[in-house]
Design a protein around this motif. Structure first.
Motif, PDB file in Angstrom:
ATOM      1  N   ALA A 200       0.836  -1.207   0.000  1.00 49.80           N
ATOM      2  CA  ALA A 200       0.000   0.000   0.000  1.00 49.80           C
ATOM      3  C   ALA A 200       0.863   1.246   0.000  1.00 49.80           C
ATOM      4  CB  ALA A 200      -0.934  -0.009   1.207  1.00 49.80           C
ATOM      5  N   HIS A 204       0.663   4.008  -3.066  1.00 40.19           N
ATOM      6  CA  HIS A 204       0.207   5.374  -2.804  1.00 40.19           C
ATOM      7  C   HIS A 204       1.341   6.396  -2.894  1.00 40.19           C
ATOM      8  CE1 HIS A 204      -3.839   4.195  -1.972  1.00 40.19           C
ATOM      9  NE2 HIS A 204      -3.485   3.370  -0.994  1.00 40.19           N
ATOM     10  N   LEU A 230      -5.987  -3.668  -0.518  1.00 38.75           N
ATOM     11  CA  LEU A 230      -5.549  -2.295  -0.793  1.00 38.75           C
ATOM     12  C   LEU A 230      -6.576  -1.575  -1.659  1.00 38.75           C
ATOM     13  CD1 LEU A 230      -1.978  -1.414  -2.119  1.00 38.75           C
ATOM     14  CD2 LEU A 230      -4.005  -0.416  -3.132  1.00 38.75           C
ATOM     15  N   ASP A 233      -9.781  -0.789   0.268  1.00 36.59           N
ATOM     16  CA  ASP A 233      -9.584   0.314   1.209  1.00 36.59           C
ATOM     17  C   ASP A 233      -9.490   1.658   0.498  1.00 36.59           C
ATOM     18  OD1 ASP A 233      -9.579  -1.522   3.243  1.00 36.59           O
ATOM     19  OD2 ASP A 233      -7.392  -1.580   3.482  1.00 36.59           O
ATOM     20  N   ALA A 234      -8.963   1.653  -0.727  1.00 34.95           N
ATOM     21  CA  ALA A 234      -8.780   2.906  -1.472  1.00 34.95           C
ATOM     22  C   ALA A 234     -10.031   3.335  -2.225  1.00 34.95           C
ATOM     23  CB  ALA A 234      -7.617   2.752  -2.449  1.00 34.95           C
ATOM     24  N   LEU A 256      -7.908   3.866  -9.360  1.00 32.22           N
ATOM     25  CA  LEU A 256      -7.990   4.603  -8.106  1.00 32.22           C
ATOM     26  C   LEU A 256      -8.807   5.877  -8.294  1.00 32.22           C
ATOM     27  CD1 LEU A 256      -4.311   4.258  -6.812  1.00 32.22           C
ATOM     28  CD2 LEU A 256      -6.326   2.935  -6.109  1.00 32.22           C
TER      29      LEU A 256
END
Length: 363
Positions: A200, A204, A230, A233-234, A256
Motif C-alpha cells: 500500500a 500510494h 488495498l 480500502d482505497a 484509483l
C-alpha cells in the motif's frame, strides 16, 4: 522535430497542407510537348527545383524536362527520353496523350485531406509523409508512464537462488515488455510481502504523473496477497476481476479515485507474460488512443488439451499458414514463450485444425 515522434501515437489527424503533388510534375525524364503531333520545336529546359517562366506551350512547342520538374502549362504529356529523337532544335517521337507521364496537381490528395487518422502509431513512412506534406512537427500522445512493483519475499535478484527462494524473472522481463507495448517504465521496485502495509505504501507513494501501477503477484486471495485489500480500502473502481483463462486467471484491473490505473499480474512468470499481453496491452493502447489490432486467425494443429470453461494461452510458432505449439509453457516456465512467435487463444470448444486467434509476442 519530426524524428522525435517516432514510435509515439498521433494525437490529431495528419492532413495535407497543400495539394499533393503541389504542381503538375514530370514523372519521366524527356520532353514536355504541346498538343500537336510533332515534330516539336524546343523552347528551353526546365529542371527539378526551378519554375518554368516561358508561358504556355503551343501545339508545336516542347521543353526538355527532368523527373520532378514543374510541367509548363499547355503540355499534353511527357515524351520519354528513350522514345525521343532529337535533331538540333526539334524533337520527334510518338505523341503522348491524356497527360501521360504527368502527375497532376492534387492527384494524390487535395489540400486539407486527412491522410492519417488520430491514434495511428508513428513510423518512418508516416514521418516521411508528414514532411512531404509540409509539417515540421506532429501532435502526439505521450507514452503512458508505468511504475512496476514486483512483490514476494521469496525472490532473489542476482545469482542462484538458495533453498526456498526463486530468482526474480519479472523484474528483468517487464521493462522491455512495457516498452514494446509503447509504455514508459519509470521505476521498478521490489516489494516484500511483510510488513503487510509495504505494498500500500509503494502504490500510494507513486508519483501523480504515473498512469499505471503494475503489480506482480499479490493478486490472488492468499494470506500474503494484499492487492485486493488495498484496492477495497482505497475505494478503487473495479474493471476486471480475474479472467477465465489458463494461465493468468488471477489478473485484475482497477482505477484509483485519483485516476491512476492499478493492473495486477500473476506472480508466475509465464502466467504474468500471458496476462500482460491480454490485459496490459489493451490498457496501454487505450491510454494512447490507438485502436486494438485485429488478431490473425490461423489454423492450429498439434496435441493440445482444452480447458473446460477457460481459454488456454499457448505459445506457438507460426509459419504464415499454420500455427503449432512450442511446449514448455507451465505457468512458471518461460521456455516456450522464449521460442514462440505468438500466443494462441485456444477456446474451450476448439478442435484440431480450427482457426485460432493469435496474439503476436512483443520482441
Amino acid at each position: 522535430m519530426l524524428a522525435e515522434a517516432a514510435g509515439l501515437t498521433s494525437a490529431e489527424d495528419v492532413r495535407t497542407t497543400r495539394p499533393m503533388p503541389g504542381f503538375d510534375t514530370a514523372a519521366m525524364d524527356g520532353y514536355a510537348v504541346g498538343a500537336g503531333p510533332g515534330p516539336w520545336w524546343l523552347r528551353g529546359v526546365v529542371r527539378a527545383g526551378f519554375a518554368w517562366t516561358g508561358g504556355s506551350l503551343a501545339r508545336a512547342d516542347a521543353v526538355e524536362i527532368s523527373t520532378g520538374a514543374s510541367v509548363p502549362p499547355g503540355a499534353t504529356g511527357v515524351l520519354p527520353l528513350e522514345n525521343a529523337v532529337r535533331d538540333g532544335a526539334t524533337v520527334r517521337g510518338p505523341a503522348p496523350v491524356g497527360g501521360k507521364h504527368i502527375r497532376r496537381a492534387g492527384e494524390d490528395a487535395p489540400a486539407g485531406a486527412v491522410l492519417v487518422p488520430a491514434g495511428t502509431r508513428i513510423g518512418p513512412a508516416l514521418i516521411g509523409l508528414a514532411a512531404a506534406c509540409g509539417h515540421d512537427t506532429l501532435s502526439v500522445r505521450p507514452r503512458p508512464r508505468v511504475r512496476v512493483l514486483v512483490t514476494g519475499d521469496e525472490l532473489v535478484h542476482t545469482g542462484r537462488p538458495g533453498p526456498g527462494r526463486v530468482r526474480d524473472a519479472l523484474g528483468p522481463l517487464l521493462p522491455p515488455l512495457v516498452e514494446g507495448l509503447d509504455g514508459e517504465v519509470t521505476a521498478v521496485h521490489h516489494i516484500p510481502d511483510h510488513p503487510a502495509g509495504a505494498l500500500a505504501t509503494a502504490v500510494h507513494s507513486a508519483p501523480h504523473d504515473t498512469d499505471v501501477v503494475l503489480v506482480t503477484g499479490s493478486t490472488s486471495v492468499g494470506a500474503t496477497d494484499r492487492l485486493r485489500v488495498l484496492l477495497a480500502d482505497a475505494g478503487a473502481r473495479w474493471v476486471v476481476d480475474t479472467v477465465a483463462c489458463r494461465p493468468g486467471h488471477p489478473q485484475l484491473l482497477a482505477q484509483l479515485p485519483d485516476g491512476r490505473w492499478i493492473l495486477g499480474l500473476p506472480g508466475n512468470p509465464y502466467a504474468a507474460l500471458a496476462a500482460a499481453h491480454t490485459l496490459l496491452a489493451p490498457l496501454l493502447a487505450g491510454l494512447t488512443g490507438r485502436p486494438l489490432p485485429v488478431l490473425p486467425r490461423i489454423p492450429l494443429t498439434g496435441d493440445i488439451r482444452t480447458a473446460p470453461g477457460r481459454t488456454r494461452l499457448i505459445p506457438v510458432t507460426w509459419d504464415g499458414a499454420t500455427a503449432r505449439p512450442v511446449g514448455g509453457h507451465r505457468p512458471a516456465f518461460l521456455h516456450g514463450a522464449a521460442l514462440a512467435d505468438a500466443l494462441a487463444a485456444v477456446a474451450p470448444d476448439w478442435r484440431p485444425g480450427q482457426p485460432t486467434p493469435l496474439i503476436p509476442l512483443t520482441r
